[in-house]
Design an enzyme around this catalytic site. Sequence first.
Site, short mmCIF file in Angstrom:
data_model
loop_
_atom_site.label_atom_id
_atom_site.label_comp_id
_atom_site.label_asym_id
_atom_site.label_seq_id
_atom_site.Cartn_x
_atom_site.Cartn_y
_atom_site.Cartn_z
N GLY A 192 5.62 4.32 15.29
CA GLY A 192 6.38 5.18 16.19
C GLY A 192 7.60 5.75 15.50
O GLY A 192 8.06 5.24 14.47
N LYS A 194 -1.50 -1.74 3.62
CA LYS A 194 -0.31 -2.55 3.93
C LYS A 194 -0.43 -3.97 3.34
O LYS A 194 0.55 -4.53 2.85
CB LYS A 194 -0.11 -2.60 5.44
#
Length: 372
Positions: A285, A188
Amino acid sequence: MKIALLGCGVVGSGVKEILDASEQNVKITKILVKDKNEIREARMTTNIQEILNSDVDVIVECIGGIDIPFQYIRQALQHKKHVVSSNKKVLATHYKELVNMAKKNGVILAFEASVGGGIPWLENIRHIKRIDHISTFEGIFNGTTNYILDKMTSKGVDFQIALQEAQNLGYAESNPIDDIDGHDVKYKCCLTANVIWDTSLPLEEILFFGIRNTKKKDIIYATQKNAVLKLTGRAVKVDKRIQILVIPAFLSSQENMAHLPKNLNYGKIKSEYLGESCYIGQGAGKYPTAHAVVQDILSILEKRKLSPEISKEFSIERDYVSHFYIRSQRVSSLQNFVSDILDEETVLTKNVNLLELLPYIDKDTFIAEIRL
Ligand code: HSE
């Protein structure tokens, strides 16, 4: 606009739910599933060629892993399909090839969901970059490890129990080693740096450490020091070099970032005119990640320019001088670097170059930077 979904697991099923309920001019017409037994609707197939040769405009990759999604993304770009992916591992590993391939084929490669989950992180970076020069970013970019450290701190639970909870909630990677050993944050940070500085950094040169060996005593140390332990990622541009590092850190409880609960992510940008700007949101999520994927699809529909540029070259600055907390069975070999001995296996170092410590760090060592 017609969409094909590759994979219908946690993120893919979220994208499907959002788009099927949406009134936008965007329809999922093909869904690739792994096994014939999973086929429940006419638009589902196990045949990638059927999708590549169809009239879909955008291919959304939500498969996970590396080799198969890499092949499919390449094939999609070669078939002149726009690609949206949340797969930070594939994107960070094959960044230059994929960005160049998208450019050559005149299509968009978009990956908002790959960093920061539901936070519009890359979107905000593009926004700032239009008129400003970004010098630094830092943050907490992994929901699983933030969830684990938060649970260990606030509820005193053991590492393994907190990890299991994060897995049950769908935050962790299929192989949670990527989360707990810091690989995920490395991908990331690499992607963030690439987008900010229009470059393609060598992923393998980025130094990274994880939280796998965190114990209750490390959390207790943090509490005694009025600090909080977090897994951090940061990068700073210094002339033609980028200093970039993923490391657990003891943060002062005065800092905003120290108070980030549960699976949230946090990113801070420093730029010349805007100064500091911070972004907080759901970092992992089903729905937050799917939300970011759908945002990319809508931006493609609006013909927004999302693809990054690779127009500059930077090397990685690996020197990093700071104070560190080290717990290791080999602590006696660190004596030249030590400023304080906490117990028979735990020391604090003087202000030292992290590179000098590397030979003493093994798979059982816990290392964290002290930023107090
Ligand atoms: N496993 C990742 C995390 C998912 O916990 O942050 C989102 O990238």
